[in-house]
Write an enzyme that holds these catalytic residues in place. Sequence first.
Site, PDB file in Angstrom:
ATOM      1  N   HIS A  43      62.087  30.630  10.151  1.00 19.26           N
ATOM      2  CA  HIS A  43      60.859  31.219   9.628  1.00 19.26           C
ATOM      3  C   HIS A  43      61.047  32.685   9.239  1.00 19.26           C
ATOM      4  CE1 HIS A  43      56.468  31.411   9.226  1.00 19.26           C
ATOM      5  NE2 HIS A  43      56.556  32.618   9.747  1.00 19.26           N
ATOM      6  N   HIS A  89      50.887  28.295   6.861  1.00 12.18           N
ATOM      7  CA  HIS A  89      50.547  28.262   8.283  1.00 12.18           C
ATOM      8  C   HIS A  89      50.390  26.806   8.690  1.00 12.18           C
ATOM      9  CE1 HIS A  89      48.982  31.237  11.465  1.00 12.18           C
ATOM     10  NE2 HIS A  89      50.198  31.549  11.106  1.00 12.18           N
TER      11      HIS A  89
END
Lengths: 735, 237
Positions: A43, A89
């Site tokens: 990430h 998200h």
Amino acid sequence: MLDEKTITDHGLTSEEYDQIVRLIGKHPNLTELGIFSLMWSEHCSYKSSKHHLKKLPVTGKNVIQGPGENAGIIDIGGGLAAVFKIESHNHPSFIEPYQGAATGVGGILRDIFTMGARPIVSLNSLRFGPLSLPKNRAIMDGVVGGIAGYGNSIGVPTAGGEIYFNECYSLNPLVNAFCLGLAKKDKIFYARAEGEGNAVLYVGSKTGRDGIHGATMASAEFNDDLEEKRPNVQVGDPFREKLLMEACLEIMEKSLIIGIQDMGAAGLTCSTSEMAANAGSGIEIDLDLVPQREKGMTPYEIMLSESQERMLIVAKNEKIKEVQQVFSKWDLEAVVIGSVIKGGNLIVKSSGKRVVDIPVNAIVNLCPVYEREMRPPESYAPPLIIKEIPLPQDYNSSLLKLLSSPTIADKKWVFRQYDHMVQTNTVFFPGADAALLRIKNQKRALAISLDGNSLYTSLGPKTGGAIAIAEACRNLACVGAYPAGVTNCLNFGNPEKPEIMWQFQQVIEGIAEACKAFEIPVTGGNVSFYNDTDGISILPTPVIGVVGIMDDINTAVSPGFKAKETPIVLLGENQEELGASEYLKHLHKKEKGCPPELDLIKEKAVQKLCLEAISQRLLLSAHDLSEGGLAICTAECAFLSPAKIGCSLSLSESMRTDALLFGESQSRILVTVDKTNLERLLTLSQEFGVPANILGKTGGDRLIFFHNNKKVIDTAVKDAFNIWEQSIPDFFEPK
Amino acid sequence: MKFGVVVFPGSNCDSDTLYVVKEVFNQEAEFLWHKDHDLKNSDCIIFPGGFSYGDYLRSGAIARFSPLIKEVREFALNGGLVLGICNGFQILLELGLLPGAMLRNKNLKFLCQHVNIRIDNTDTPFTLAGNIGQVLSIPIAHFDGNYYIDNNSLKDLHKQNQIVFRYSEQNGNLSKKSNVNGSINSIAGLINKNGNVLGMMPHPERASEAILGSDDGRVIFESIIQYFDKVKKPQPC
């Protein structure tokens, strides 16, 4: 030395651990390991994607900031800059839909105002599993509620976006949040901890135990220990963020600070080390000074917390007081927790002890980069034998069925939960081809479109990637705006699977090719891998956000029919293509065939024609053909016309009627034009080398289609509209 | 005339409202910070929309404790013009300057859309430029706009002609469908007995320029300005 289990639990391989030891010249302690675990996670580090992302064009004469900062920035003229980015998200939104989506919005907003820009619009791209499953309805209800709850409260309009439904998102919904802000071109702030001795301030909410390991969580697949991950999701407080935004914009307006970075993924760890690394300096902080929400937090927990609504600021010592005064006005804390130091280390103290001492460069820049194995899946595009698809008996019912497909149906149930008007700049409401925002006291306007059809990218990743760019730009052209910058959110499965990596590489190639053709730069974005649950990956889902500029807002064109008896003209040409179409998926339950072909030269020509026709004020309406093809596009033009004007179209191509009505050939725009301007439009089309065919005219209250003189569709606009409008609400509000 | 737009923490239509009175109607206007005790000689105070204090606890509940409220209350009790829009209306209810309370919308969702409201009373400083029965298309954007009041007080509202706006169809008829949030008697806006404090859920500042889809909200600002010009301005002898 830490044991092997601790290391693997932190998502690091033994090779990566050895690399860390080599780089820092010692075995890391637990807190240091936690820091590497976050910053070297997929990430934060982009370790699997970096190698491929290099292929994207990132420069252009209007680019002020390309990828690598909190957001990309382009010059839009008039002394203004547009600061924008899209971010995923997904993982948090699956575990806790409301808070996951809400904090997604909060995070992207911070990325924008961190740079000195006031956020003026949000959009989002959502993917859910079929609504027939209660679990998917609960996820969608929560996600939409979370986006609304956060965005409405903070006062940034959520002016549109797109939503698709597919089985693959059942256990892996996608929530991609886009935000754009406006800044003065000469007043942009960066994440840089410059100047030895300058103060490091912590501002905003207190630090709690929420969200610890969020970034690591987002870098792994899900399985049945899902419930255990709930504490990894942060909780949003939009009110606090509103105060934080106002306070930050005020200190920036007053030029009180040197650098600023929001605490998003990897919180204090990421903000301290990135700000230092970006400036080539070191940073020292004392955790005893960090405002904390609960007692007894360990250095590990404080450094790894992802509590929301926090920022890190670097300011000259003589400005500290003024900075604190502004934050105090907004009832927020601003606490000095350390300083910029010489050398290049991150030093963290707690209770007088040095608990972290490692080079920021190793944390931020030296994560190993992988060129992972790639391999096309054995049967990624099951061939479509068009003859095997039975022709519908009744095209009326095919049209109505397609209108009820949630992917095509009206999304008002969603959009009316979003405040899409606050700030009074929204000119086109959600549902138009692109969100259109005026800039007060200027003729210039901004248009934004998000796009990404994962059926296309799963069946033809490269073409699908290119189509996403082409369609987003086409949407802008329909409104009257030309593309100026791109941000992308690339949602894929586990990159350690060679098939996924191949999809990724192909999609990037497609995007790069289309961006080059349109001469638009990619200024940033986000990669979300590991969208897998129980070993099943989502379809490759790139979401493209294109920001466009319109020179004169008074020429803007919307999709709805404006008047009766106006000629309807198709710009572009119909092809017999049904592969990867919503028609095949929804009516024939087949995800097959190749996505429609894309010829970038033709695509550019049709868009240029549309833009020119709009600037000459020739068009009354313009709508791009996408999912559901010509028939759905035409129906939408009727639905979006305030008077619900119908139309009658006569088609004469020799091809299957279903392909003609519902095929998704690219590079087509349906326009209406005043009779007196028809000749001018046709002449203009010739000049641009674009086929333009008069298909019929508006009028009446029915949708009528003839194919080779045979009436194939004849239905009341009102009936079709009701089906289209009620499809999604019916899942949520049973009668 | 001069407008004062109150800024609470969490107000988010403050700038929109200021822009409209200043740039669209060319009036003097200033922000009034909630922590101050200064109305800056405003002739009309506006509580703008938004989420004051995050709407935590209850919409508008905490704003009433802001320092500036003391001055606004005195101003209102002395006959000064006060307009509460959306969250501003909710604050006026919490302050007790208007009667009743807000419940969650009947569908339990936030609603942002254009609605039709009918003017039922033009004998107010806020609607004198309109006509009885005139229907305005103005957006709403709220979660708690389902107005409620007990039966006796509702009778009073009718008797005193305090109901100024009601949600209606485009033709002015009242219906269950047009009453989008479920308000009692379709009430969208009401005025106090003295006729100087108006609360309304729809946002007239979002409907004051044609480019935004409707400029029907202009009539409210035009009324205030006309009222001030005619009634309040000292006439030359």
